[in-house]
Design a protein around this motif. Structure first.
Motif, PDB file in Angstrom:
ATOM      1  N   GLY A 329       0.807  -1.223   0.000  1.00 53.70           N
ATOM      2  CA  GLY A 329       0.000   0.000   0.000  1.00 53.70           C
ATOM      3  C   GLY A 329       0.841   1.274   0.000  1.00 53.70           C
ATOM      4  N   ALA A 332       0.240   4.149  -2.943  1.00 56.17           N
ATOM      5  CA  ALA A 332      -0.974   4.957  -2.795  1.00 56.17           C
ATOM      6  C   ALA A 332      -0.815   5.991  -1.687  1.00 56.17           C
ATOM      7  N   ARG A 333      -0.200   5.620  -0.587  1.00 56.30           N
ATOM      8  CA  ARG A 333      -0.012   6.584   0.505  1.00 56.30           C
ATOM      9  C   ARG A 333       0.972   7.678   0.104  1.00 56.30           C
ATOM     10  N   ARG A 335       1.454   8.813  -3.017  1.00 59.01           N
ATOM     11  CA  ARG A 335       0.755   9.702  -3.951  1.00 59.01           C
ATOM     12  C   ARG A 335      -0.219  10.621  -3.229  1.00 59.01           C
ATOM     13  N   ALA A 336      -0.781  10.117  -2.127  1.00 52.81           N
ATOM     14  CA  ALA A 336      -1.709  10.954  -1.368  1.00 52.81           C
ATOM     15  C   ALA A 336      -1.013  12.170  -0.772  1.00 52.81           C
ATOM     16  N   ARG A 363       3.122  12.605  -7.861  1.00 46.30           N
ATOM     17  CA  ARG A 363       1.995  12.665  -8.791  1.00 46.30           C
ATOM     18  C   ARG A 363       2.470  12.983 -10.205  1.00 46.30           C
ATOM     19  N   ARG A 438       4.540   4.799  -7.651  1.00 47.28           N
ATOM     20  CA  ARG A 438       3.843   4.306  -8.844  1.00 47.28           C
ATOM     21  C   ARG A 438       3.472   2.833  -8.739  1.00 47.28           C
TER      22      ARG A 438
END
Length: 517
Positions: A329, A332-333, A335-336, A363, A438
């Motif tokens: 995970g 995703a964290r 990119r957040a 991003r 990514r």
């Protein structure tokens, strides 16, 4: 009228009588003195030999004192003559080892290995070329950690950590000549990997320390030339002193600078106690450089390798389910968060020690950074990574720190060169950091190493072998990446630290089409 007779000698006055002086008689004092003389005269008449006995007693005392003086003089003369002609007993001659002594000497290196660690103090060379070192050696890792000083230390004055393959130094040219015990937790900054060409005395000392350990005893047959020299005491420990023409090291010893065979009368000397523990060693390093080494097992704390040498070893194991979930995970964290500031330290395989700073945009998949080689600080390299490749240029160094961030906007008058991402450690490290926003690493190739701290935040360190390279991800409890490490071609570890901070817009650099390669 009757008168009382005058009292004779020894007659006591009657109770009613009083001393004439008391009665106020003016001639009382004169009569008292006269009576004293008369009494003395009468005593002398009664003992005519008293003066003779007194004279004989005086002569005897004089004779006795003269005799004592003569005896004292004779004794002092004999003592002085004995001191002038006294010689110490000659030392016991060197002899061949007994079977027990040979077995004890053969067990010295394996005893070091089993003891694990020892404090040390070493002196290499003499006079103005002397190098002194204080610190510890850990034979099980193996690792040496020293504070190096002395007039001959030169650019190596400061802290040194070494493994059989790498030497990391933290130079301090302003340090005092006399070394001190290094800090148990070493400073985290300013370390660099050093190649020590020409085998200077410090390199030979490091080789010697690492060669003093083995996981099995040395063959007793190799000790045929060893001799017992003397008994001695180191501190309060009784020891035997052994002399050898060669060090008791196996042929596959990692000490690349192991000295060649010295003359038998100038060989290595080992101070060894009854439990086969080495307390002192004297030897000749290459170039006939003398070295004296003292080992102390009373204070042997666990050592902390610096990040460039891999940090604390830890206890590797498989990931738990929760740890594998955090690893997958992670993108995703990241990119957040959008992006982050970065600092990096890269000990490259070319001998360069790069320091740098910049930003990373997960991003937009863009990284923009500036790097400086600590050994060539007159130039800075600006680098921009994006989906189309990498662009670089060099700019003069101002008063920026080596890890300062690059200028914004990018300088338009610089000669930017665009190319593909290369195989160098810097490109691999930055490319892996961009990929961490990514796609996740493969948890089947991951190993949990240890818990650690990134700044003040607790993290899990997870190592992933990705093809030919090993990467270490430092994840906080939420699964955000705080540090990424890459094992370089020389075996050192490069670090890219991610600091949560606002990321500015990272505009493209002006690259002429003709410069694209």
């Amino acid at each position: 009228m009757e008168t009382s007779p005058e009292p004779g000698p020894g007659h006591a006055p009657a109770p009613g009588d009083a001393d004439p002086a008391v009665r106020g008689d003016p001639d009382a004092t004169t009569r008292t003195v006269r009576r004293g003389r008369d009494a003395t005269t009468r005593t002398a008449r009664r003992d005519p030999g008293a003066d003779g006995r007194a004279a004989r007693s005086t002569r005897r005392r004089h004779t006795r004192l003269v005799g004592l003086g003569v005896v004292a003089a004779v004794t002092a003369s004999a003592l002085v003559a004995g001191l002038l002609t006294w010689q110490p007993d000659p030392p016991a001659p060197a002899r061949a080892l007994t079977v027990a002594e040979a077995e004890r000497l053969a067990a010295v290196r394996v005893t070091n290995y089993r003891d694990g660690r020892a404090g040390l103090r070493a002196t290499v060379g003499r006079g103005g070329d002397r190098v002194e070192a204080v610190g510890w050696v850990d034979w099980t890792r193996p690792l040496v950690y020293l504070d190096v000083g002395g007039p001959g230390a030169g650019p190596l004055r400061g802290l040194v950590q070494a493994t059989p393959d790498l030497v990391a130094v933290r130079p301090d040219p302003a340090a005092v000549l006399t070394p001190a015990v290094p800090p148990l937790v070493p400073p985290a900054d300013n370390w660099r990997i050093r190649d020590l060409p020409g085998r200077p005395p410090v390199a030979a000392l490091l080789d010697l320390l690492l060669a003093l350990s083995a996981d099995r005893p040395d063959p007793v047959a190799r000790l045929g030339g060893a001799r017992w020299v003397a008994r001695d005491t180191v501190g309060r420990t009784p020891v035997d002193v052994f002399r050898m023409a060669d060090p008791p090291a196996s042929p596959d010893s990692p000490a690349s600078g192991t000295p060649t065979r010295p003359p038998p009368d100038d060989g290595w000397r080992y101070w060894v106690d009854r439990d086969a523990r080495l307390h002192r060693l004297t030897a000749r390093l290459p170039g006939a450089v003398p070295v004296t080494l003292d080992l102390d097992r009373s204070h042997r704390p666990p050592l902390h390798p610096v990040a460039a040498l891999g940090g604390t070893r830890g206890l590797p194991r498989d990931l738990t389910g929760e740890e594998a979930e955090r690893l997958t995970g992670m993108p995703a964290r990241n990119r957040a968060l959008g992006g982050t500031a970065l600092t990096l330290a890269v000990p490259a395989g070319t001998g360069a020690n790069l320091r740098g700073g910049g930003w990373l945009d997960w991003r937009g998949q863009v990284a923009y950074l500036a790097t400086t080689d600590l050994d060539a600080p007159e130039q800075r390299t600006l680098t921009r990574h994006d989906r189309s490749g990498v662009a670089r240029t060099q700019v003069p160094v101002g008063d920026e720190a080596p890890d300062a961030r690059p200028p914004l906007p990018p300088p338009r008058d610089a000669r930017w060169q665009r190319g593909r991402i290369g195989p160098g450690e810097l490109d691999l490290l930055v490319g892996s950091a961009l990929r961490a926003g990514r796609e996740p690493p493969d948890p089947d190739r991951a190993t949990w190493l240890r818990r650690d701290n990134a700044g003040r935040q607790p993290v899990d360190v997870i190592e992933v072998h990705d093809g030919r390279h090993a990467l270490r991800y430092w994840l906080d409890r939420s699964g955000v990446l705080l540090r990424l490490e890459l094992r370089t071609g020389i075996g050192a570890w490069a670090q890219l630290d991610l600091v949560q901070a606002p990321v500015p817009r990272l505009p493209p650099v002006p690259v002429p089409r003709s410069s694209t390669r």
